[in-house]
Design a protein around this motif. Structure first.
Motif, PDB file in Angstrom:
ATOM      1  N   LYS A  64       0.931  -1.160  -0.076  1.00 28.00           N
ATOM      2  CA  LYS A  64       0.077  -0.002   0.156  1.00 28.00           C
ATOM      3  C   LYS A  64       0.856   1.376  -0.062  1.00 28.00           C
ATOM      4  N   GLN A  65       2.125   1.228  -0.454  1.00 30.51           N
ATOM      5  CA  GLN A  65       2.896   2.453  -0.808  1.00 30.51           C
ATOM      6  C   GLN A  65       2.932   2.821  -2.163  1.00 30.51           C
ATOM      7  N   ASN A  66       3.016   4.141  -2.369  1.00 29.39           N
ATOM      8  CA  ASN A  66       3.245   4.757  -3.479  1.00 29.39           C
ATOM      9  C   ASN A  66       4.700   4.748  -3.692  1.00 29.39           C
ATOM     10  N   ILE A  67       5.103   4.685  -5.071  1.00 28.74           N
ATOM     11  CA  ILE A  67       6.413   4.527  -5.444  1.00 28.74           C
ATOM     12  C   ILE A  67       6.709   4.985  -6.496  1.00 28.74           C
ATOM     13  N   VAL A  68       7.830   5.970  -6.742  1.00 31.91           N
ATOM     14  CA  VAL A  68       8.484   6.550  -7.792  1.00 31.91           C
ATOM     15  C   VAL A  68       9.736   6.524  -8.024  1.00 31.91           C
ATOM     16  N   PHE A  69      10.144   6.330  -9.253  1.00 32.56           N
ATOM     17  CA  PHE A  69      11.474   6.056  -9.421  1.00 32.56           C
ATOM     18  C   PHE A  69      12.109   7.315 -10.450  1.00 32.56           C
ATOM     19  N   THR A  70      13.554   7.446 -10.108  1.00 35.78           N
ATOM     20  CA  THR A  70      14.004   8.416 -10.814  1.00 35.78           C
ATOM     21  C   THR A  70      15.615   7.930 -11.020  1.00 35.78           C
ATOM     22  N   GLY A  71      16.294   8.290 -12.073  1.00 35.79           N
ATOM     23  CA  GLY A  71      17.546   8.185 -12.371  1.00 35.79           C
ATOM     24  C   GLY A  71      17.556   6.662 -12.717  1.00 35.79           C
ATOM     25  N   LYS A  72      18.755   5.896 -13.225  1.00 39.62           N
ATOM     26  CA  LYS A  72      18.964   4.914 -14.089  1.00 39.62           C
ATOM     27  C   LYS A  72      19.220   3.865 -12.675  1.00 39.62           C
ATOM     28  N   LEU A  73      18.331   2.789 -12.701  1.00 40.75           N
ATOM     29  CA  LEU A  73      18.496   1.912 -11.848  1.00 40.75           C
ATOM     30  C   LEU A  73      19.714   0.628 -12.326  1.00 40.75           C
ATOM     31  N   LYS A  74      20.551   0.334 -11.446  1.00 46.22           N
ATOM     32  CA  LYS A  74      21.730  -0.683 -11.534  1.00 46.22           C
ATOM     33  C   LYS A  74      21.036  -2.181 -11.888  1.00 46.22           C
ATOM     34  N   LEU A  75      20.126  -2.813 -10.919  1.00 51.21           N
ATOM     35  CA  LEU A  75      19.666  -3.948 -11.271  1.00 51.21           C
ATOM     36  C   LEU A  75      18.305  -4.171 -11.956  1.00 51.21           C
ATOM     37  N   PHE A  76      17.530  -3.282 -12.212  1.00 55.60           N
ATOM     38  CA  PHE A  76      16.434  -3.495 -13.051  1.00 55.60           C
ATOM     39  C   PHE A  76      16.160  -2.398 -13.961  1.00 55.60           C
ATOM     40  N   THR A  77      15.465  -2.762 -15.022  1.00 54.99           N
ATOM     41  CA  THR A  77      14.875  -1.746 -15.783  1.00 54.99           C
ATOM     42  C   THR A  77      13.679  -0.935 -15.151  1.00 54.99           C
ATOM     43  N   ARG A  78      13.263   0.251 -15.451  1.00 55.06           N
ATOM     44  CA  ARG A  78      12.197   0.936 -14.681  1.00 55.06           C
ATOM     45  C   ARG A  78      10.824   0.051 -14.695  1.00 55.06           C
ATOM     46  N   ASN A  79      10.596  -0.688 -15.776  1.00 59.91           N
ATOM     47  CA  ASN A  79       9.452  -1.621 -15.940  1.00 59.91           C
ATOM     48  C   ASN A  79       9.666  -2.611 -15.001  1.00 59.91           C
ATOM     49  N   GLN A  80      10.767  -3.021 -15.012  1.00 57.33           N
ATOM     50  CA  GLN A  80      10.977  -4.197 -13.840  1.00 57.33           C
ATOM     51  C   GLN A  80      10.694  -3.913 -12.408  1.00 57.33           C
ATOM     52  N   ALA A  81      11.204  -2.659 -12.140  1.00 53.68           N
ATOM     53  CA  ALA A  81      11.136  -1.930 -10.573  1.00 53.68           C
ATOM     54  C   ALA A  81       9.650  -1.726 -10.353  1.00 53.68           C
ATOM     55  N   CYS A  82       8.790  -1.103 -11.494  1.00 53.91           N
ATOM     56  CA  CYS A  82       7.473  -1.107 -11.240  1.00 53.91           C
ATOM     57  C   CYS A  82       6.936  -2.249 -11.034  1.00 53.91           C
ATOM     58  N   GLN A  83       7.076  -3.447 -11.743  1.00 58.88           N
ATOM     59  CA  GLN A  83       6.311  -4.694 -11.710  1.00 58.88           C
ATOM     60  C   GLN A  83       6.622  -5.098 -10.186  1.00 58.88           C
ATOM     61  N   LEU A  84       7.786  -5.176  -9.675  1.00 60.22           N
ATOM     62  CA  LEU A  84       8.301  -5.698  -8.655  1.00 60.22           C
ATOM     63  C   LEU A  84       7.356  -4.797  -7.310  1.00 60.22           C
ATOM     64  N   VAL A  85       7.144  -3.495  -7.336  1.00 56.18           N
ATOM     65  CA  VAL A  85       6.348  -2.722  -6.566  1.00 56.18           C
ATOM     66  C   VAL A  85       4.923  -3.202  -6.438  1.00 56.18           C
ATOM     67  N   ALA A  86       4.545  -3.528  -7.499  1.00 58.75           N
ATOM     68  CA  ALA A  86       3.090  -4.003  -7.796  1.00 58.75           C
ATOM     69  C   ALA A  86       2.827  -5.719  -7.272  1.00 58.75           C
ATOM     70  N   ASN A  87       3.957  -6.198  -7.435  1.00 56.36           N
ATOM     71  CA  ASN A  87       4.028  -7.638  -7.012  1.00 56.36           C
ATOM     72  C   ASN A  87       3.926  -7.492  -5.403  1.00 56.36           C
ATOM     73  N   PHE A  88       4.515  -6.659  -4.795  1.00 53.35           N
ATOM     74  CA  PHE A  88       4.688  -6.708  -3.286  1.00 53.35           C
ATOM     75  C   PHE A  88       3.589  -5.800  -2.685  1.00 53.35           C
ATOM     76  N   GLY A  89       2.643  -5.300  -3.485  1.00 58.31           N
ATOM     77  CA  GLY A  89       1.351  -4.753  -3.091  1.00 58.31           C
ATOM     78  C   GLY A  89       1.331  -3.290  -2.964  1.00 58.31           C
ATOM     79  N   GLY A  90       2.408  -2.720  -3.602  1.00 50.89           N
ATOM     80  CA  GLY A  90       2.656  -1.071  -3.590  1.00 50.89           C
ATOM     81  C   GLY A  90       2.091  -0.784  -4.971  1.00 50.89           C
ATOM     82  N   THR A  91       2.050   0.679  -5.283  1.00 53.98           N
ATOM     83  CA  THR A  91       1.531   1.364  -6.297  1.00 53.98           C
ATOM     84  C   THR A  91       2.614   1.977  -6.993  1.00 53.98           C
ATOM     85  N   PRO A  92       3.072   1.622  -8.156  1.00 48.85           N
ATOM     86  CA  PRO A  92       4.304   2.459  -8.908  1.00 48.85           C
ATOM     87  C   PRO A  92       3.610   3.680  -9.696  1.00 48.85           C
TER      88      PRO A  92
END
Length: 152
Positions: A64-92
């Motif tokens: 139930k957390q709302n999460i925004v990304f900025t900059g280039k992530l080292k381990l994930f693409t932005r889409n992968q990171a957003c998908q992880l947030v959703a899989n853990f019950g958060g909102t990208p």
């Protein structure tokens, strides 16, 4: 004078060779392969859904957390990171708003539009924080720790 160049221009043969290399790469990488630079694709937040809602752990710090990304992530693409947030019950989220809980900051050193050392999202998060919003700016490694927190 100039040295004489007897080699005729090979534009057609160069083009055919480039096509051959491209087709070979495509065959090796499979039929779903499409060449796109990372910075040419925008994350479509509306398309990100949890993979399996029944597996969401409500004890996850991302739940139930709302999460925004900025900059280039080292381990994930932005889409992968957003998908992880959703899989853990958060909102990208695409951008910072009054509901944003976390801004995850990747590498911003590549970005030519940064002024004063901060991205636009970082500046907006600071403004929201100064106005009393409960928003935290965290690094990618802290985000990773949050992903692993509910697995203990």
């Amino acid at each position: 004078g100039k040295p004489k160049n007897d080699t005729p221009h090979r534009g057609l043969s160069d083009s055919l060779m480039t096509k051959l290399v491209f087709d070979t790469e495509k065959n090796i990488l499979g039929s779903n392969w499409v060449y796109k630079k990372e910075n040419q694709t925008r994350t479509k937040i509306k398309d990100i859904q949890p993979i399996d809602v029944s597996k969401i752990n409500i004890d996850s710090p991302l739940y139930k957390q709302n999460i925004v990304f900025t900059g280039k992530l080292k381990l994930f693409t932005r889409n992968q990171a957003c998908q992880l947030v959703a899989n853990f019950g958060g909102t990208p989220q695409q951008g910072i708003n009054k509901y944003t809980n976390y801004l995850v900051v990747g590498d911003t050193s590549f970005c030519p539009t940064i002024k004063g050392g901060l991205t636009g999202k970082q500046k907006k998060a600071q403004e929201k924080l100064q106005k009393g919003q409960n928003i935290r700016t965290i690094t990618e490694s802290v985000f990773l720790d949050m992903l692993n927190e509910d697995r203990d």
